[in-house]
Enzyme design. Sequence first.
Site, mmCIF file in Angstrom:
data_model
loop_
_atom_site.group_PDB
_atom_site.id
_atom_site.type_symbol
_atom_site.label_atom_id
_atom_site.label_comp_id
_atom_site.label_asym_id
_atom_site.label_seq_id
_atom_site.Cartn_x
_atom_site.Cartn_y
_atom_site.Cartn_z
ATOM 1 N N GLY A 90 -25.255 -47.966 -11.988
ATOM 2 C CA GLY A 90 -26.602 -47.691 -12.474
ATOM 3 C C GLY A 90 -27.567 -48.797 -12.121
ATOM 4 O O GLY A 90 -28.384 -49.214 -12.942
ATOM 5 N N ALA A 91 -27.486 -49.267 -10.860
ATOM 6 C CA ALA A 91 -28.219 -50.473 -10.473
ATOM 7 C C ALA A 91 -29.498 -50.200 -9.697
ATOM 8 O O ALA A 91 -30.096 -51.120 -9.156
ATOM 9 C CB ALA A 91 -27.314 -51.376 -9.639
ATOM 10 N N SER A 92 -29.927 -48.955 -9.652
ATOM 11 C CA SER A 92 -31.117 -48.649 -8.858
ATOM 12 C C SER A 92 -32.421 -48.927 -9.603
ATOM 13 O O SER A 92 -33.487 -48.982 -8.988
ATOM 14 C CB SER A 92 -31.088 -47.181 -8.405
ATOM 15 O OG SER A 92 -31.165 -46.309 -9.518
ATOM 16 N N VAL B 30 -20.465 -41.978 -12.009
ATOM 17 C CA VAL B 30 -19.503 -42.842 -12.700
ATOM 18 C C VAL B 30 -18.591 -42.080 -13.662
ATOM 19 O O VAL B 30 -17.537 -42.590 -14.050
ATOM 20 C CB VAL B 30 -20.220 -43.971 -13.466
ATOM 21 C CG1 VAL B 30 -20.911 -44.929 -12.509
ATOM 22 C CG2 VAL B 30 -21.210 -43.399 -14.482
ATOM 23 N N ASN C 195 -22.873 -50.602 -16.166
ATOM 24 C CA ASN C 195 -24.218 -50.526 -16.744
ATOM 25 C C ASN C 195 -24.739 -49.092 -16.867
ATOM 26 O O ASN C 195 -25.570 -48.807 -17.722
ATOM 27 C CB ASN C 195 -25.183 -51.340 -15.885
ATOM 28 C CG ASN C 195 -26.631 -51.091 -16.244
ATOM 29 O OD1 ASN C 195 -27.134 -51.575 -17.258
ATOM 30 N ND2 ASN C 195 -27.328 -50.325 -15.412
ATOM 31 N N TYR D 34 -25.158 -41.604 -28.724
ATOM 32 C CA TYR D 34 -25.328 -42.862 -27.998
ATOM 33 C C TYR D 34 -24.649 -44.015 -28.732
ATOM 34 O O TYR D 34 -23.967 -44.850 -28.115
ATOM 35 C CB TYR D 34 -26.815 -43.141 -27.823
ATOM 36 C CG TYR D 34 -27.139 -44.324 -26.952
ATOM 37 C CD1 TYR D 34 -26.945 -44.271 -25.576
ATOM 38 C CD2 TYR D 34 -27.656 -45.495 -27.491
ATOM 39 C CE1 TYR D 34 -27.251 -45.353 -24.761
ATOM 40 C CE2 TYR D 34 -27.970 -46.582 -26.688
ATOM 41 C CZ TYR D 34 -27.758 -46.506 -25.332
ATOM 42 O OH TYR D 34 -28.065 -47.584 -24.528
ATOM 43 N N ALA D 35 -24.822 -44.072 -30.053
ATOM 44 C CA ALA D 35 -24.199 -45.128 -30.851
ATOM 45 C C ALA D 35 -22.680 -45.068 -30.748
ATOM 46 O O ALA D 35 -22.011 -46.102 -30.628
ATOM 47 C CB ALA D 35 -24.634 -45.008 -32.315
ATOM 48 N N ALA D 36 -22.140 -43.859 -30.797
ATOM 49 C CA ALA D 36 -20.689 -43.695 -30.690
ATOM 50 C C ALA D 36 -20.188 -44.168 -29.331
ATOM 51 O O ALA D 36 -19.155 -44.843 -29.228
ATOM 52 C CB ALA D 36 -20.308 -42.236 -30.907
#
Length: 247
Positions: free
Chosen positions: A12-14, A64, A90, A155-157
């Site tokens: 996720g580096a873009s 990913v 990431n 998202y938290a999980a």
Amino acid sequence: MKFSGKNVLVTGASKGIGADIAKVLGSYGLKVWINYRSNQDLAIKVKDDIESSGGVASVISFDVSRESEVLDAFKVITDCDGGLSYLVNNAGITNDKLAIRMKNEEFLNVIESNLLSAFIGCREALKLMSKNRFGSVVNISSIVGERGNAGQTNYAASKGGMIAMSKSFAYEGASRNVRFNVVTPGFIDTSMTASLKDDIKDAYIKNIPLGRLGDGVEVANAVAFLLSDNSSYITGEVIRVNGGLYM
């Protein structure tokens, strides 16, 4: 900072924090593999930025959360460089909604994109790094994974699970000199936060003891430290980069 390894994969580096991580690691002389899923132009821009500063970088596209694509990507990297020294997991998504309205598939989609993907990456990295008895992995979690947040149960999980998972990987990797650590960013100034209305942003900032948003480079610096030889006796730890918002 000193790095004994030669290359790093940043997923996720873009754009956003991932792009800042890639650029900072490139500035330390590491060859940076810039992962992206859909926006090649942005990934190439990050590559150009690294190379214009004297660094070395390559772009590599894969999802990913798809095991077969990850395996193929790791093979490309090892065939080209002879191995993988460092990994930064990431990549991730959000799909916010109150829990009482959230469907199973909306929960699982975020779990797969964030947590399952990190598991696959960590597992495959451990296999490769174990052969050389050297490696370091940093997983990018979130303050939400530590304290929770309304509307972000999924998202938290995923991010909380990432912390627990990283500690388990740290136990398994230790005898092979492969370290696993976590960085949990707080409220960081990105394109996502830039779109928020000023009153909403100000309300967040009032709760941050340092009184400002964080910068992606500040997150990247923490990642660089945890990957580097400077943290050679640190594994299974969580570094919070949140301006004191959660202590």
